[in-house]
Scaffold this motif. Structure first.
Motif, PDB file in Angstrom:
ATOM      1  N   THR A  42     -18.143  62.206  -4.321  1.00 30.88           N
ATOM      2  CA  THR A  42     -17.514  61.603  -3.147  1.00 30.88           C
ATOM      3  C   THR A  42     -16.927  60.239  -3.505  1.00 30.88           C
ATOM      4  N   GLU A  71     -18.541  72.816   6.042  1.00 30.85           N
ATOM      5  CA  GLU A  71     -19.451  71.763   6.519  1.00 30.85           C
ATOM      6  C   GLU A  71     -18.701  70.642   7.213  1.00 30.85           C
ATOM      7  N   GLY A  72     -17.396  70.560   6.956  1.00 29.69           N
ATOM      8  CA  GLY A  72     -16.601  69.449   7.451  1.00 29.69           C
ATOM      9  C   GLY A  72     -16.613  68.355   6.395  1.00 29.69           C
ATOM     10  N   ALA A  74     -16.156  65.106   6.434  1.00 27.04           N
ATOM     11  CA  ALA A  74     -16.923  63.885   6.718  1.00 27.04           C
ATOM     12  C   ALA A  74     -18.420  64.141   6.589  1.00 27.04           C
ATOM     13  N   THR A  75     -18.892  65.257   7.111  1.00 25.47           N
ATOM     14  CA  THR A  75     -20.311  65.598   7.005  1.00 25.47           C
ATOM     15  C   THR A  75     -20.706  65.809   5.553  1.00 25.47           C
ATOM     16  N   PHE A  76     -19.893  66.540   4.818  1.00 21.23           N
ATOM     17  CA  PHE A  76     -20.179  66.790   3.408  1.00 21.23           C
ATOM     18  C   PHE A  76     -20.228  65.470   2.630  1.00 21.23           C
ATOM     19  N   LYS A  78     -20.944  62.533   3.691  1.00 23.94           N
ATOM     20  CA  LYS A  78     -22.083  61.712   4.073  1.00 23.94           C
ATOM     21  C   LYS A  78     -23.407  62.337   3.662  1.00 23.94           C
ATOM     22  N   GLY A  80     -24.790  65.354   4.657  1.00 24.79           N
ATOM     23  CA  GLY A  80     -25.331  66.430   5.474  1.00 24.79           C
ATOM     24  C   GLY A  80     -26.854  66.448   5.408  1.00 24.79           C
ATOM     25  N   SER A  81     -27.435  67.605   5.579  1.00 27.60           N
ATOM     26  CA  SER A  81     -28.885  67.706   5.570  1.00 27.60           C
ATOM     27  C   SER A  81     -29.436  68.238   4.250  1.00 27.60           C
ATOM     28  N   ASN A  82     -28.550  68.601   3.316  1.00 25.02           N
ATOM     29  CA  ASN A  82     -29.039  69.229   2.079  1.00 25.02           C
ATOM     30  C   ASN A  82     -28.892  68.344   0.852  1.00 25.02           C
TER      31      ASN A  82
END
Length: 88
Positions: A42, A71-72, A74-76, A78, A80-82
């Motif tokens: 990133t 995932e999107g 922005a989410t990826f 940042k 995400g949860s993984n």
């Protein structure tokens, strides 16, 4: 002296921008090795590495794009949860 294998960088490796967010997609393998590794970096330097190995470098690139898009961006970016951060 033992020869250490070279790192082979795929031509499918590239910088992409998805939803205005830049990513560096790195696809590589050891010289003479089987399968390609996938890493997405990133803008802030966070490295996301896939556990699985890909038979084809283009399949690895498509996986990166599909994952970022599903995932999107922005989410990826940042985490995400993984994403498990390295402790320093």
């Amino acid at each position: 002296m033992e020869h250490k294998p070279n790192l082979v960088i795929s031509n499918a490796s590239q910088r992409i921008v998805e939803a205005g967010i830049p990513f560096k997609v790195d696809i590589y393998k050891l010289e003479g090795g089987d399968g390609w590794s996938l890493e997405v970096v990133t803008e802030d330097g966070t490295s996301i590495v896939w556990d699985n190995i890909f038979e084809e470098d283009q399949a690895a690139f498509e996986e990166a794009l599909n994952t970022i898009r599903s995932e999107g961006a922005a989410t990826f970016a940042k985490g995400g949860s993984n994403i498990i951060p390295f402790k320093q």
